[in-house]
Design a protein around this motif. Structure first.
Motif, PDB file in Angstrom:
ATOM      1  N   THR A 117       0.846  -1.186   0.000  1.00 58.36           N
ATOM      2  CA  THR A 117       0.000   0.000   0.000  1.00 58.36           C
ATOM      3  C   THR A 117       0.882   1.236   0.000  1.00 58.36           C
ATOM      4  O   THR A 117       1.694   1.438   0.899  1.00 58.36           O
ATOM      5  N   GLY A 118       0.746   2.053  -1.013  1.00 59.12           N
ATOM      6  CA  GLY A 118       1.565   3.255  -1.110  1.00 59.12           C
ATOM      7  C   GLY A 118       1.372   3.937  -2.442  1.00 59.12           C
ATOM      8  O   GLY A 118       0.655   3.442  -3.320  1.00 59.12           O
ATOM      9  N   HIS A 119       2.005   5.079  -2.597  1.00 60.49           N
ATOM     10  CA  HIS A 119       1.909   5.878  -3.821  1.00 60.49           C
ATOM     11  C   HIS A 119       3.176   5.726  -4.646  1.00 60.49           C
ATOM     12  O   HIS A 119       4.285   5.925  -4.133  1.00 60.49           O
ATOM     13  N   ALA A 120       3.027   5.357  -5.903  1.00 59.40           N
ATOM     14  CA  ALA A 120       4.174   5.238  -6.806  1.00 59.40           C
ATOM     15  C   ALA A 120       4.565   6.624  -7.291  1.00 59.40           C
ATOM     16  O   ALA A 120       3.822   7.276  -8.035  1.00 59.40           O
ATOM     17  N   ASP A 121       5.735   7.088  -6.851  1.00 60.93           N
ATOM     18  CA  ASP A 121       6.182   8.442  -7.179  1.00 60.93           C
ATOM     19  C   ASP A 121       6.788   8.534  -8.573  1.00 60.93           C
ATOM     20  O   ASP A 121       6.532   9.497  -9.297  1.00 60.93           O
ATOM     21  N   GLU A 122       7.607   7.550  -8.932  1.00 62.67           N
ATOM     22  CA  GLU A 122       8.274   7.590 -10.232  1.00 62.67           C
ATOM     23  C   GLU A 122       8.801   6.216 -10.591  1.00 62.67           C
ATOM     24  O   GLU A 122       8.988   5.344  -9.735  1.00 62.67           O
ATOM     25  N   VAL A 123       9.020   6.040 -11.895  1.00 61.81           N
ATOM     26  CA  VAL A 123       9.674   4.827 -12.388  1.00 61.81           C
ATOM     27  C   VAL A 123      11.171   5.074 -12.398  1.00 61.81           C
ATOM     28  O   VAL A 123      11.644   6.098 -12.900  1.00 61.81           O
ATOM     29  N   LEU A 124      11.924   4.155 -11.835  1.00 60.55           N
ATOM     30  CA  LEU A 124      13.381   4.274 -11.770  1.00 60.55           C
ATOM     31  C   LEU A 124      14.011   3.619 -12.987  1.00 60.55           C
ATOM     32  O   LEU A 124      13.459   2.681 -13.574  1.00 60.55           O
ATOM     33  N   SER A 125      15.168   4.114 -13.362  1.00 58.28           N
ATOM     34  CA  SER A 125      15.870   3.551 -14.523  1.00 58.28           C
ATOM     35  C   SER A 125      17.337   3.353 -14.203  1.00 58.28           C
ATOM     36  O   SER A 125      17.902   4.014 -13.322  1.00 58.28           O
ATOM     37  N   ASP A 126      17.936   2.439 -14.938  1.00 56.51           N
ATOM     38  CA  ASP A 126      19.361   2.159 -14.797  1.00 56.51           C
ATOM     39  C   ASP A 126      19.885   1.727 -16.155  1.00 56.51           C
ATOM     40  O   ASP A 126      19.387   0.749 -16.732  1.00 56.51           O
ATOM     41  N   ARG A 127      20.850   2.490 -16.666  1.00 50.02           N
ATOM     42  CA  ARG A 127      21.456   2.185 -17.966  1.00 50.02           C
ATOM     43  C   ARG A 127      20.406   2.039 -19.068  1.00 50.02           C
ATOM     44  O   ARG A 127      20.444   1.125 -19.890  1.00 50.02           O
ATOM     45  N   GLY A 128      19.453   2.968 -19.060  1.00 48.25           N
ATOM     46  CA  GLY A 128      18.478   3.036 -20.142  1.00 48.25           C
ATOM     47  C   GLY A 128      17.348   2.038 -20.056  1.00 48.25           C
ATOM     48  O   GLY A 128      16.600   1.874 -21.029  1.00 48.25           O
ATOM     49  N   ARG A 129      17.187   1.368 -18.911  1.00 47.69           N
ATOM     50  CA  ARG A 129      16.105   0.414 -18.746  1.00 47.69           C
ATOM     51  C   ARG A 129      15.362   0.687 -17.438  1.00 47.69           C
ATOM     52  O   ARG A 129      15.946   1.232 -16.493  1.00 47.69           O
ATOM     53  N   ALA A 130      14.105   0.298 -17.389  1.00 42.46           N
ATOM     54  CA  ALA A 130      13.357   0.416 -16.141  1.00 42.46           C
ATOM     55  C   ALA A 130      14.002  -0.480 -15.085  1.00 42.46           C
ATOM     56  O   ALA A 130      14.363  -1.628 -15.361  1.00 42.46           O
ATOM     57  N   ALA A 131      14.139   0.073 -13.866  1.00 43.25           N
ATOM     58  CA  ALA A 131      14.818  -0.680 -12.807  1.00 43.25           C
ATOM     59  C   ALA A 131      13.973  -0.793 -11.545  1.00 43.25           C
ATOM     60  O   ALA A 131      14.422  -1.370 -10.556  1.00 43.25           O
ATOM     61  N   GLY A 132      12.759  -0.255 -11.567  1.00 41.13           N
ATOM     62  CA  GLY A 132      11.913  -0.336 -10.384  1.00 41.13           C
ATOM     63  C   GLY A 132      11.036   0.881 -10.246  1.00 41.13           C
ATOM     64  O   GLY A 132      10.874   1.670 -11.180  1.00 41.13           O
ATOM     65  N   VAL A 133      10.488   1.048  -9.041  1.00 41.94           N
ATOM     66  CA  VAL A 133       9.558   2.135  -8.758  1.00 41.94           C
ATOM     67  C   VAL A 133       9.900   2.724  -7.398  1.00 41.94           C
ATOM     68  O   VAL A 133      10.261   1.998  -6.461  1.00 41.94           O
ATOM     69  N   ARG A 134       9.810   4.049  -7.295  1.00 38.21           N
ATOM     70  CA  ARG A 134       9.953   4.701  -6.001  1.00 38.21           C
ATOM     71  C   ARG A 134       8.558   4.840  -5.388  1.00 38.21           C
ATOM     72  O   ARG A 134       7.672   5.442  -5.977  1.00 38.21           O
ATOM     73  N   ILE A 135       8.375   4.253  -4.206  1.00 42.69           N
ATOM     74  CA  ILE A 135       7.071   4.234  -3.541  1.00 42.69           C
ATOM     75  C   ILE A 135       7.178   4.992  -2.233  1.00 42.69           C
ATOM     76  O   ILE A 135       7.856   4.542  -1.301  1.00 42.69           O
ATOM     77  N   ASP A 136       6.544   6.159  -2.180  1.00 44.08           N
ATOM     78  CA  ASP A 136       6.603   7.001  -0.982  1.00 44.08           C
ATOM     79  C   ASP A 136       8.042   7.183  -0.510  1.00 44.08           C
ATOM     80  O   ASP A 136       8.343   7.147   0.680  1.00 44.08           O
ATOM     81  N   GLY A 137       8.937   7.362  -1.474  1.00 39.83           N
ATOM     82  CA  GLY A 137      10.341   7.600  -1.169  1.00 39.83           C
ATOM     83  C   GLY A 137      11.194   6.356  -1.087  1.00 39.83           C
ATOM     84  O   GLY A 137      12.428   6.441  -1.195  1.00 39.83           O
ATOM     85  N   ALA A 138      10.591   5.186  -0.924  1.00 40.18           N
ATOM     86  CA  ALA A 138      11.364   3.940  -0.829  1.00 40.18           C
ATOM     87  C   ALA A 138      11.522   3.334  -2.216  1.00 40.18           C
ATOM     88  O   ALA A 138      10.682   3.520  -3.107  1.00 40.18           O
ATOM     89  N   VAL A 139      12.605   2.566  -2.399  1.00 42.87           N
ATOM     90  CA  VAL A 139      12.918   1.979  -3.697  1.00 42.87           C
ATOM     91  C   VAL A 139      12.422   0.537  -3.757  1.00 42.87           C
ATOM     92  O   VAL A 139      12.714  -0.272  -2.870  1.00 42.87           O
ATOM     93  N   LEU A 140      11.646   0.232  -4.791  1.00 44.43           N
ATOM     94  CA  LEU A 140      11.247  -1.137  -5.097  1.00 44.43           C
ATOM     95  C   LEU A 140      11.936  -1.531  -6.396  1.00 44.43           C
ATOM     96  O   LEU A 140      11.610  -1.007  -7.463  1.00 44.43           O
ATOM     97  N   GLU A 141      12.907  -2.424  -6.321  1.00 48.91           N
ATOM     98  CA  GLU A 141      13.619  -2.856  -7.515  1.00 48.91           C
ATOM     99  C   GLU A 141      12.777  -3.846  -8.309  1.00 48.91           C
ATOM    100  O   GLU A 141      12.055  -4.674  -7.740  1.00 48.91           O
ATOM    101  N   ALA A 142      12.882  -3.761  -9.628  1.00 44.15           N
ATOM    102  CA  ALA A 142      12.121  -4.660 -10.495  1.00 44.15           C
ATOM    103  C   ALA A 142      12.804  -4.752 -11.854  1.00 44.15           C
ATOM    104  O   ALA A 142      13.473  -3.816 -12.295  1.00 44.15           O
ATOM    105  N   ASP A 143      12.607  -5.881 -12.507  1.00 39.83           N
ATOM    106  CA  ASP A 143      13.120  -6.069 -13.866  1.00 39.83           C
ATOM    107  C   ASP A 143      12.115  -5.591 -14.898  1.00 39.83           C
ATOM    108  O   ASP A 143      12.478  -5.287 -16.036  1.00 39.83           O
ATOM    109  N   LEU A 144      10.839  -5.543 -14.510  1.00 42.50           N
ATOM    110  CA  LEU A 144       9.770  -5.111 -15.390  1.00 42.50           C
ATOM    111  C   LEU A 144       8.787  -4.289 -14.575  1.00 42.50           C
ATOM    112  O   LEU A 144       8.385  -4.706 -13.486  1.00 42.50           O
ATOM    113  N   VAL A 145       8.415  -3.121 -15.089  1.00 43.73           N
ATOM    114  CA  VAL A 145       7.425  -2.265 -14.438  1.00 43.73           C
ATOM    115  C   VAL A 145       6.214  -2.165 -15.352  1.00 43.73           C
ATOM    116  O   VAL A 145       6.333  -1.818 -16.532  1.00 43.73           O
TER     117      VAL A 145
END
Length: 442
Positions: A117-145
């Motif tokens: 439960t939280g608000h997705a602030d932004e999609v994170l990227s690394d080397r030109g690819r999606a790398a996760g989502v920032r949720i209420d300031g915390a980082v959720l790493e992911a291979d696919l968003v």
């Protein structure tokens, strides 16, 4: 095994999360809404359409039957009622809250799905690819968003070309009612319940699950004089005099169980996966559901187009397990050929429907829209075999081209779809003025 972050726990996100988890992915489902309260109530804030009428079309049932048959069975067990038309399945009678509650129960109990439960602030990227989502300031790493944040979602706003959109041209109000014990149903005219076009407005009754009905009144957006039927006193006075609606809402037959709910600022929208250069701006980020396409909710196509998208995407991800970019491009092609035509259809048919509500005659110098062609089937039943698959969303709008010449012949005779007998728009305006509450002085 892929780490997948899905933003949005509406029907699209819930379905996608469950299917991907069953195929071996580790899925984190993110939504601001915490789910149903302990007492079973569920406000679902931010989802305007949650307590409005819903039709669970047969394509939705078919998608569940193919990918999540246990969920389809659970829906019926929860009270959703199968609809049959001439012995053939045509969908389910179910409120959105029932449909979503069953889907959510499947997702949250599925091994491999984690709900946050939280608000997705932004999609994170690394080397030109999606790398996760920032949720209420915390980082959720992911291979696919997967962005399934809904019609109001603005996640990753700058990573796609601007949407194409247009006003639906109508607004509506609705209220849900519970039939009293032993009460018999009111009148029906269609598989969903009762659909009636009167002089200047529409009255619709959706028969839903657990002996409930949703009753709606629809007006042209520009018809501000009817807007005051949003007041409970006015709404109840209006439905008491409109044929069909009066029978369903008779206090001897039913009682209201929700507020009078407005449905306004309705738009048709379409926005694919690509940016203005025709490229996927951030590989590993895929947009899904209402953030791709929304259509006029009064036609009840939203969940059908969204779950069709989700079924296509999950299938393409299985076909391209190591190439998300290829899956994304193939998914964009699917949406262009199979989803966008419904958006395009509304862009032409909605203005035509508004003109009919305004009482305008059909202009045969213009191309006939789907609204005109389906209406002509009332005068020429031979059009039904062409019109019915379109109405059931089993055939794309382009299928109606085969019926256009015969429909044009119907209108050339002078026939036109006439409003039903009942209070006119002017009658309702008089009633509104008589029952509208007087503003309290400040």
């Amino acid at each position: 095994m892929t780490r997948v972050a899905i933003v949005g726990a509406g029907p699209t996100g819930l379905f996608t999360a469950t299917v991907l988890a069953r195929r071996g992915h580790r899925v984190t489902l993110v939504d601001r809404d915490p789910g149903p309260a302990a007492d079973g109530s569920w406000a679902r804030r931010g989802v305007m359409q949650f307590h409005h009428p819903h039709g669970i079309r047969q394509p939705i049932v078919d998608v569940l039957g193919t990918d999540l048959p246990d969920v389809g069975a659970a829906l019926v067990a929860a009270g959703a009622e199968p609809i049959l038309v001439k012995g053939h399945p045509a969908g389910l009678r179910s409120r959105r809250i029932t449909f979503e509650r069953v889907l959510r129960a499947a997702a949250v109990t599925e091994p491999g799905v984690t709900v946050v439960t939280g608000h997705a602030d932004e999609v994170l990227s690394d080397r030109g690819r999606a790398a996760g989502v920032r949720i209420d300031g915390a980082v959720l790493e992911a291979d696919l968003v997967i962005n399934a944040s809904g019609r109001s979602g603005r996640l990753a706003e700058g990573l796609r070309a601007p949407e194409t959109s247009g006003d639906c041209g109508v607004s509506y109000v609705s209220r849900q009612y519970q039939l009293l014990p032993g009460a018999q149903p009111g009148p029906s005219s269609s598989p969903v319940g009762l659909i009636s076009r009167f002089a200047g407005y529409l009255g619709v009754v959706f028969v839903q699950d657990a002996a409930t009905v949703s009753v709606s009144l629809t007006r042209r957006d520009t018809d501000e004089e009817l807007a005051d039927w949003r007041f409970p006193e006015v709404y109840e006075a209006v439905v008491r005099v409109v044929p069909g609606l009066a029978e369903w809402t008779d206090p001897a037959r039913s009682r209201p169980i929700t507020r009078v709910l407005p449905g306004v600022h309705l738009r048709n929208t379409y926005r694919g996966q690509l940016d203005e250069r025709g490229r996927v701006a951030l590989p590993g980020l895929i947009h899904l559901g209402d953030v791709v396409c929304t259509t006029n909710p009064t036609a009840g196509r939203g969940i059908a187009t969204s779950l069709s998208q989700a079924q296509s995407l999950t299938g393409l991800l299985a076909e391209h397990p190591s190439d998300v970019l290829a899956a994304t491009l193939a998914f964009d092609d699917y949406c262009t050929t199979s989803i966008k035509p419904w958006f395009d259809d509304h862009q032409t048919s909605d203005p035509a429907a508004v003109r009919l509500l305004a009482g305008e005659k059909i202009d045969l110098t213009r191309p006939l829209t789907s609204v005109h062609i389906t209406a002509a089937a009332d005068a020429n039943p031979q059009l039904a075999p062409i019109v019915a698959p379109y109405l059931g969303m089993n055939a794309l709008p382009s299928s109606l081209a085969a019926a256009e010449p015969a429909a044009r012949q119907v209108y050339a005779t002078g026939w036109h779809p006439a409003p039903l007998p009942g209070p006119t728009r002017e009658d309702l305006i008089t009633l509104i003025h008589q029952t509208k509450p007087t503003p309290t002085p400040a």
